[in-house]
Design an enzyme around this catalytic site. Structure first.
Site, short mmCIF file in Angstrom:
data_model
loop_
_atom_site.label_atom_id
_atom_site.label_comp_id
_atom_site.label_asym_id
_atom_site.label_seq_id
_atom_site.Cartn_x
_atom_site.Cartn_y
_atom_site.Cartn_z
N GLU A 170 -10.66 6.43 4.45
CA GLU A 170 -9.67 5.77 5.29
C GLU A 170 -9.81 6.17 6.75
OE1 GLU A 170 -5.80 4.99 3.52
OE2 GLU A 170 -6.47 5.99 1.68
N ASP B 123 0.86 -1.17 0.00
CA ASP B 123 0.00 0.00 0.00
C ASP B 123 0.90 1.23 0.00
OD1 ASP B 123 -2.22 1.66 0.08
OD2 ASP B 123 -3.26 0.42 1.55
#
Length: 638
Positions: free
Chosen positions: A524, A311
């Site tokens: 997020e 990521d």
């Protein structure tokens, strides 16, 4: 001139000629060999092409292929000099505000030309977040449980992404959200792994149907209108303590295997090309450092043959604080099985670190070769060596004006509208046995209220145009208010008041009211929420309106929110999730052109004190159970 002098002079000319010939061969022979190279021959098997290319690559070029940089950090010269393997656009990283398809294509091609000018001309792979539509441009909201529809959405998304010259999307998210307090819960299809497994059909839409004779686990991309897909985030990202993003998932191996891993089996079998590793930890061990799961399970047990990508700056976060020891983090991540590092700060720094680790035998060259082999396989499968540069042949799919503000052509908008209709879940319909929905189109006067009734940004949520999303009418589309205007009878008066007070409601003699409220956009960890209450002025609007007139509340959110204390005053309640740009789909069902059919993909709790609570738990006592959803029939025009 004597014979001796003549011989000496001739010798000098011969020497000059030989030097010239050698220089010519040195300069031209590699070019000639490259032109005849097997890796450039599309008729050769992919494994042959990979082996041929890797024989020609230096260690530095191999390390360059393992890098993915944010596009704002590089230029064409850097792409050439470092043989950079991949670039990405982060949320909001665009060529320019309101960029056209040509702008996107020219930008991507500019970087690609830098890659093609390198010694071996290895094309780079450009990636972007496009979960349900081109997120930096426009998003399709979906929360339905229809695998065939999801596959169609995947195909539409692939076409939109390819139309801007991009061959790689970081989708699908196959997290199993076990706690709605998690800020990424809306990226997950369900709390039930079986539903998530069904939704992996989107991979066929994104990449194309794999041939019947395809080897399981081998990546597949089916043409210029398809994209490289990415299953994420491996693994357990939806099961963290208290739903805190990037936190620790505490669960035994059996639980991880039964809940969080099944969709990765399906994705691998469907030929997904890449897998992204999660920021989170499993029982205290960072996933970016977990060799047993990345190499042991994903690569060796599932036989995944695509590449594993970190990521964004996930490798940096192996240490706490992040980047405390970058050399240690890089070594640990690569040894764990990560093939491509996303979010590289400095290609020179990473090159020096990995080269040193290889030369000192901390990382075996076989591990580097494995990573590069996987990356090249995906590039060959995606057809990048044959068609590295994008053109405008697909730009017509971005609307007649080729503008970001007209990104989805009519067919795609119709598809998005269908997804909205099927995503709506009717949680309450009337009191004392008298249904409220569907609403009559012809009446004297109706009230439309709420912060989300006329706000495309709120309808779309996060990961839209920018990373966090933004409130307001930031893109083209139809708000729910627009949809109501287009649906009701011309003689029906519509009064729009975003935050009416109770006196206004009681004195205006409305036939009924539609209240649209919900969460603001987020993405997020910014969306982590321990209380899950409807933000003000949403609750006040519900109280003011529903206390004075028959009301339908439409809740826009990425997850269930606290609603039980207000439920008794609400006549009808609809969970509309994040309907994206197509608010008309909400009006279609409210007024009976279509019936309600949606079912809850996750449990609707009574209080946050019950969380986490999932179907099958011994303490299961929800407000609305997993799979709940009232139905209505379409109104037949008389």
């Amino acid at each position: 001139m004597s014979i001796l002098q003549r011989m000496e002079r001739m010798s000098k000319w011969v020497s000059v000629l030989l030097v010239g010939v050698l220089l010519f061969l040195r300069l031209c022979l590699p070019v000639a060999l490259a032109e005849d190279a097997k890796y450039k021959n599309r008729n050769q098997p992919i494994n042959v092409r990979i082996r041929d290319l890797m024989k020609r690559m230096t260690l530095e070029e191999k390390i360059g292929q393992m890098m993915q940089l944010e596009r704002m950090k590089v230029d064409a010269e850097m792409m050439r000099n470092y043989s950079i393997g991949s670039l990405l656009s982060g949320g909001g990283s665009v060529p320019r505000p309101q960029a056209t398809a040509e702008d996107w294509i020219n930008m991507v091609n500019g970087y690609q030309k830098g890659s093609l000018s390198s010694r071996l001309g290895i094309p780079m792979l450009y990636g972007i977040d496009a979960i349900h539509g081109h997120n930096n441009l426009m998003i399709i909201g979906i929360n339905c449980r229809d695998p065939e529809l999801v596959k169609k959405i995947g195909a539409a998304t692939a076409l939109e992404v390819r139309a801007t010259g991009i061959p790689y999307t970081f989708a699908p998210c196959i997290a199993v959200c076990r706690d709605p307090r998690w800020g990424r819960c809306y990226e997950s299809y369900s709390e039930d792994h079986k539903v998530v497994q069904q939704m992996t059909e989107i991979i066929f839409g994104l990449q194309g149907e794999i041939p019947s004779n395809s080897r399981k686990g081998v990546p597949y991309v089916g043409g210029k209108d398809k994209v490289v897909a990415c299953a994420k985030h491996f693994v357990g990202d939806g099961g963290t303590i208290n739903g805190i993003d990037e936190n620790n998932t505490v669960i035994n191996w059996q639980g991880l295997r039964n809940i969080h891993l099944p969709a990765y089996y399906n994705s691998t079998m469907k030929g997904v090309s890449t897998v992204m590793v999660s920021y989170s930890s499993w029982n205290g061990k960072k996933m970016h450092a977990n060799v047993d799961l990345i190499t042991g399970y994903l690569k060796n047990t599932l036989k995944f043959r695509g590449f594993v990508i970190s990521d964004f700056e996930g490798v940096d976060k192996i240490t706490s604080p992040p980047d405390a020891n970058y050399t240690y983090s890089v070594h640990t991540a690569i040894q764990a099985g990560i093939d491509m590092i996303m979010g590289v700060h400095s290609p020179q720094e990473l090159l020096d670190i990995v080269k040193m680790l290889v030369e000192k035998n901390f990382i075996p060259i076989t591990r580097i070769n494995d990573a590069v082999r996987r990356i090249l396989r995906v590039k060959f499968v995606a057809g990048l060596f044959e068609n590295p540069l994008a053109d405008l042949s697909l730009a017509s799919h971005l609307g007649s004006q080729r503008s970001i503000l007209n990104i989805i052509e009519k067919a795609h908008r119709d598809l998005a509208r269908e997804a909205v209709r099927k995503s709506l879940v009717l949680l309450k319909n009337g009191k004392n046995g008298k249904n409220v929905l569907p609403l009559p189109k012809k009446t004297s006067k109706i009230l439309v209220a709420g912060t989300h009734a006329n706000n495309l940004g709120n309808q779309c949520g996060g990961w839209t145009i920018t990373w966090q999303g933004v409130s307001g009418n930031i893109t083209a589309g139809t708000t729910i208010l627009d949809g109501i205007y287009k649906t009701v009878h011309p003689g029906t008066e519509i009064v729009y008041n975003e935050t009416p007070d109770s006196e206004f409601v009681k004195s205006s003699k409305f036939s009924y009211a539609i209240v649209v409220v919900g969460e603001p956009p987020y993405a997020e960890f910014m969306g982590d929420n321990l209380n899950l209450t409807i933000p003000e002025p949403g609750l006040s609007t519900i109280k003011n309106v529903c206390g004075g007139v028959k009301c339908v509340v439409i809740l826009l959110s990425g997850r269930p929110l606290v609603i039980e204390p207000y439920l008794s005053s609400i006549d009808a309640l609809v969970a509309a999730w994040l309907p994206g740009t197509e608010g008309q789909g909400v009006a279609d069902v409210l007024f009976g052109d279509y019936g309600f059919t949606g079912k809850l993909p996750r449990t609707w709790f009574r209080t946050v004190e019950q969380l986490p609570m999932n179907v099958g738990d011994p303490h299961y006592d929800p407000l609305f159970t997993f799979g709940f959803g009232l139905t209505t029939k379409p109104v037949v025009a008389g």
